[in-house]
Design an enzyme around this catalytic site. Structure first.
Site, PDB file in Angstrom:
ATOM      1  N   ASP A 145       0.811  -1.224   0.000  1.00  0.00           N
ATOM      2  CA  ASP A 145       0.000   0.000   0.000  1.00  0.00           C
ATOM      3  C   ASP A 145       0.846   1.277   0.000  1.00  0.00           C
ATOM      4  O   ASP A 145       0.339   2.356  -0.313  1.00  0.00           O
ATOM      5  CB  ASP A 145      -0.916   0.036   1.236  1.00  0.00           C
ATOM      6  CG  ASP A 145      -1.772  -1.207   1.361  1.00  0.00           C
ATOM      7  OD1 ASP A 145      -2.097  -1.809   0.321  1.00  0.00           O
ATOM      8  OD2 ASP A 145      -2.117  -1.587   2.501  1.00  0.00           O
ATOM      9  N   GLN A 292      -2.053  -8.865  -6.564  1.00  0.00           N
ATOM     10  CA  GLN A 292      -1.114  -7.755  -6.329  1.00  0.00           C
ATOM     11  C   GLN A 292      -0.108  -8.073  -5.232  1.00  0.00           C
ATOM     12  O   GLN A 292       0.910  -7.408  -5.091  1.00  0.00           O
ATOM     13  CB  GLN A 292      -1.896  -6.490  -5.927  1.00  0.00           C
ATOM     14  CG  GLN A 292      -2.724  -5.942  -7.067  1.00  0.00           C
ATOM     15  CD  GLN A 292      -3.889  -5.095  -6.582  1.00  0.00           C
ATOM     16  OE1 GLN A 292      -3.786  -3.882  -6.533  1.00  0.00           O
ATOM     17  NE2 GLN A 292      -5.005  -5.729  -6.221  1.00  0.00           N
TER      18      GLN A 292
END
Ligand code: F6P
Length: 367
Positions: A145, A292
């Site tokens: 993130d 991801q």
């Protein structure tokens, strides 16, 4: 000849996994053994094996051979291993109990000279609390993130954006063939970094991020403008999982029955359905999800992970506990753990990257 009383240090991985964790473990083990002649042990499943008093796993040079390019973590990880709030069954009822004293005792029993904790904000907050109670902790920032403010970048982020950009590239070719609107929902929690960076790199037409609440009218206006001005129009809409409409709020998945944390998800489908209803275009929605987090780290992440791992061992050797390695102006430095977890790093809605995206015609739904 090796000294008989070699010092022992430990390494653990906590929270969600990401590409590059094994590269850090390898760097820690190699630096600790080759540079300092330490013994290294791995704490498995976050802090859980300390809490459960399981024997740590010895890590030798041969244990870390060949793991530089491997995704995941050879130590295992968990998002449910907080020793300060540890789930325990007592008389048939699940309770959260504080097992931190137990962890501190285990660190002493194992005679650990340092505990290197690789994690995101949640795991590093726990590491900081353990340090406040006397544990010899050093932190390493990881997260796809990229939402930690005390480092320019976390390892794992580059690999995630490469995966996301590749997915957008693939959607492009099929969007173009069918003249469709392709919506792709990407991870990132409450930060829009993955969507922003891979959206720009993948040539998105619309990027929706949590830092810029969107007006769907503006999104649809962009799609309609493209459909009017190109004979074979198509559009790519990148949506961060934490994005939400002006006046609305973030969208969460229905909670699973296992008492786990709330998980973001579903905004991509909502946006896709609304675009289809309002523009009469053919829309398809992709949720990229945990892809991801998987796969081999990029060269950038392998290098950063290696630099972080080696620097963390240096901090242990200098007894600089309660610190986290970080990247600043492309140099490895160290910051106080308590400062590192103070504030999440979000995209600046008026910053240079967003302005650049707008300059090349990308719509964020705010103007
Ligand atoms: O923090 C990393 C992350 O992948 C977020 O982008 C995402 O919201 C979350 O973890 C997903 O968590 P889980 O693996 O528990 O579904």
């Amino acid at each position: 000849m090796r000294a008989k009383n070699r010092k022992t240090i430990a390494v653990s991985t906590g929270g969600g996994d990401c590409p590059g964790l094994n590269a850090v473990i390898r760097a820690v083990v190699r630096t600790a053994i080759s540079k300092y002649d330490y013994e290294v042990v791995g704490i498995e499943e976050g802090f859980n094996s300390l809490i459960e008093a399981e024997p740590p796993r010895k890590l030798t040079l041969s244990d870390v051979r060949g793991i530089l390019r491997r995704g995941g973590t050879i130590l295992g990880t968990t998002s449910r291993g907080d020793p300060f709030h540890y789930p325990e069954m007592r008389r048939g009822t699940l309770r959260m109990v504080d097992r931190s004293a137990h962890v501190l005792r285990r660190i002493e029993e194992l005679n650990l000279q340092g505990l290197i904790v690789i994690g995101g904000d949640g795991t590093l907050s726990i590491a900081n609390e353990l340090h406040q109670k006397g544990a010899p902790v050093v932190g390493i920032p990881k997260s796809i993130d990229n939402d930690l403010s005390a480092t320019e970048v976390t390892f794992g982020f580059d690999s995630a954006t490469v995966t996301a950009t590749d997915a957008i590239d693939k959607l492009h070719t099929t969007a173009e063939s069918h003249h469709r609107v392709m919506v792709i929902e990407l991870m990132g929690r409450n930060a829009g970094w993955i969507a922003l960076v891979s959206g720009i790199a993948g040539g998105a037409d619309v990027i929706l991020i949590p830092e810029i609440p969107f007006d769907l009218q503006k999104v649809c206006a962009k799609i309609m403008q493209r459909s009017r001005s190109h004979r074979h129009a198509f559009s790519i809409v990148v949506v961060a999982e934490g994005a939400y409409a002006v006046g609305g709020s973030a969208v969460y998945l229905p909670q699973q029955g296992d008492g786990g944390a709330l998980r973001l998800g579903g905004i991509g489908q909502q946006v896709g359905d609304l675009i289809a209803a309002r523009t009469n275009q053919e829309v398809r929605v992709t949720v990229l999800g945990h892809i991801q987090r998987g796969g081999s780290p990029t060269p950038f992440d392998r290098l950063l992970a290696t630099r972080f791992g080696a620097a963390a061992v240096d901090l242990v050797a200098c007894r600089q506990f309660g610190r986290m390695v970080s990247l600043s102006c492309n140099q490895i430095t160290a910051v106080a753990l308590k400062d590192a977890i103070k504030k999440p790093k979000q995209v600046d809605p008026d910053g240079e990257i967003v302005r650049t995206a707008k300059a090349v015609g990308i719509v964020f739904g705010d103007q």
